[in-house]
Design an enzyme around this catalytic site. Structure first.
Site, mmCIF file in Angstrom:
data_model
loop_
_atom_site.group_PDB
_atom_site.id
_atom_site.type_symbol
_atom_site.label_atom_id
_atom_site.label_comp_id
_atom_site.label_asym_id
_atom_site.label_seq_id
_atom_site.Cartn_x
_atom_site.Cartn_y
_atom_site.Cartn_z
ATOM 1 N N LYS A 204 47.271 -5.137 10.615
ATOM 2 C CA LYS A 204 47.311 -4.563 9.272
ATOM 3 C C LYS A 204 47.723 -5.605 8.214
ATOM 4 O O LYS A 204 48.035 -6.743 8.542
ATOM 5 C CB LYS A 204 48.243 -3.347 9.253
HETATM 6 C C1 LIG Z 1 43.310 5.023 8.985
HETATM 7 C C2 LIG Z 1 44.347 4.825 10.044
HETATM 8 N N1 LIG Z 1 45.333 5.714 10.146
HETATM 9 C C3 LIG Z 1 46.305 5.577 11.061
HETATM 10 C C4 LIG Z 1 46.322 4.518 11.933
HETATM 11 C C5 LIG Z 1 47.397 4.424 12.969
HETATM 12 O O1 LIG Z 1 48.251 3.354 12.746
HETATM 13 P P1 LIG Z 1 49.345 2.945 13.841
HETATM 14 O O2 LIG Z 1 48.658 2.105 14.868
HETATM 15 O O3 LIG Z 1 50.389 2.187 13.070
HETATM 16 O O4 LIG Z 1 49.877 4.202 14.422
HETATM 17 C C6 LIG Z 1 45.311 3.553 11.862
HETATM 18 C C7 LIG Z 1 45.321 2.404 12.783
HETATM 19 O O5 LIG Z 1 44.458 1.580 12.841
HETATM 20 C C8 LIG Z 1 44.295 3.716 10.903
HETATM 21 O O6 LIG Z 1 43.288 2.817 10.794
#
Ligand SMILES: Cc1ncc(COP(=O)(O)O)c(C=O)c1O
Length: 413
Positions: A204
């Site tokens: 990210k």
């Molecule tokens: C749009 C979106 N929401 C939520 C997430 C979940 O993030 P995390 O891996 O920090 O739980 C991602 C992960 O790539 C994502 O692309």
């Protein structure tokens, strides 16, 4: 061929490394002073009153819908064009994600389709597994790739249907929007959505390895998320063991184990401090891609908007398949063969087995997302990407376009 340009490379410096070492040496590894500092500085960076640091964006989204009182059987509007997490947290609560199509240009949620899905529920035209009496209580929107939706439009839509709003801003830090050039900028996380959730996963825009943050202006929602992030205990380990609180906690609710560690927050504090400079670097790379691909007829480039500060988490090109003799999957393979790491964001949820089988959605229910995802390829874009790496990606993409161009085939025939 070996990968010459990875899809991403985290941008970590001596600041992060030394802060992690300092944490290890401090003897306090789990949630403690560095997490508190990260929360305060992050809240300030996005202009929110409260921030709760968590071990993922998925955890943040889960705690958000829990704090908002989502009940089994309730409905929540969720984009089909998103990652698994956005919808699965609704399922964690026993509630029903009602999928919504995307805008064909931005890939963000199409609010007109959201209205149609609500009307379909009233009229009984949604697939039968979605009960007719489903009470729709909220909407979760995603700022795909870091290009923010018109949040004012989302809030108006939500207000007119009596819904709460959660922003899944996994891609959108730092990012901002304004309704028009004469209006002030609003940062992602600032303003009146109930809760905004960010991801600090390794790929990210800022990272803590794994991590997330939920921000809100509502103290009660923040307190509930904080409580539920640590087993529903009346006070946390830092309070219990740092001499600042009593050992005798109380279990107030059956919570979860979603707290961020100080080791992760140590990385986050330094990533946060350089978030805007890393965003500018990504923006500059996006600018180079726009320039380089300007005349390439086999591609459409991702949208830009003068009323958005784009985080440029992703640079998703759209293939003009009618001009190419190959499909997206072959294009991705050709890029890999040229040593370029790439990805696709995303196969929409309605085309995944679980959502197809559980809710009986069909491709025809989401024509824009169904058509768009077949054309999407996300190119590498990360701070620290060298000129040579950008040029390698540009050359590889252009060569593949030339090699498979239908125009070339027509001339050859
Ligand atoms: C749009 C979106 N929401 C939520 C997430 C979940 O993030 P995390 O891996 O920090 O739980 C991602 C992960 O790539 C994502 O692309």
């Amino acid at each position: 061929m070996e990968t010459k340009v990875p899809f991403l490379r985290p941008s970590l410096g001596e600041g992060e490394i030394n802060e992690v070492l300092d944490t290890l040496r401090s003897g306090w590894l789990t949630s403690g002073p560095k997490v508190r500092r990260f929360e305060v500085e992050f809240a300030e960076a996005v202009g929110a009153k409260h921030a709760v640091a968590l071990n993922s964006c998925t955890a943040a989204l889960h705690l958000a819908v829990e704090a908002l009182g989502l009940k089994p059987g309730d409905g929540v509007l969720v984009p089909t064009m998103t990652f698994a997490a956005t919808a699965e947290v609704v399922r964690y609560m026993g509630a029903v994600p009602i999928l919504v199509d995307c805008d064909p240009v931005t890939a963000n949620m199409d609010l007109t389709d959201a209205g149609k899905k609500l009307a379909g529920l009233r009229e009984g035209t949604l697939p039968p597994p979605i009960p007719l009496d489903t009470r729709v209580v909220g909407i979760i929107v995603v700022h795909v790739g870091g290009l923010m939706m018109n949040v004012g439009g989302v809030r108006d839509f939500a207000a007119s249907h009596g819904l709460w709003v959660v922003e899944d801003a996994a891609h959108a830090f730092p990012a901002a929007w304004r309704p028009s050039p004469s209006k002030p900028w609003e940062r992602c996380g600032e303003g009146t959505s109930a809760i905004t959730c960010y991801s600090f996963y390794a790929n990210k825009t800022i990272t803590t390895g794994e991590g997330g943050m939920a921000v809100t202006d509502d103290a009660k929602l923040a307190d509930r998320m904080r409580l539920m992030s640590l087993h529903g205990l009346s006070h946390d380990a830092w309070g219990r063991y740092s001499g600042k609180g009593a050992w005798d906690y109380r279990i107030m609710a059956p919570g979860f184990k979603y707290n961020l560690t100080d080791i992760a927050a140590a990385i986050g504090i330094h990533q946060l401090a350089k978030a805007e400079s890393m965003r500018s670097e990504r923006e500059a790379i996006a600018g180079r891609y726009f320039e380089a691909f300007a005349g390439t007829e086999e591609l459409e480039l991702p949208p830009r908007d003068p009323d958005r500060v784009h985080s440029w988490h992703l640079f998703p090109i759209r293939l003009c398949l009618e001009r190419l003799g190959v499909g997206r999957n072959e294009f991705v393979e050709a890029l890999k063969a040229a040593g370029v790491g790439c990805s696709v964001h995303w196969r929409p949820l309605h085309l995944h087995q679980y959502y197809e089988e559980t809710y009986c959605w069909g491709a025809e229910d989401f024509p824009a997302a169904t058509a768009l995802w077949e054309r999407l390829v996300s190119l590498p874009i990360f701070p620290g990407m060298t000129d040579a790496e950008v040029m390698h990606v540009v050359a590889a993409v252009k060569n593949i376009c030339i090699e498979y161009s239908c125009a070339r085939e027509a001339v050859a025939a």
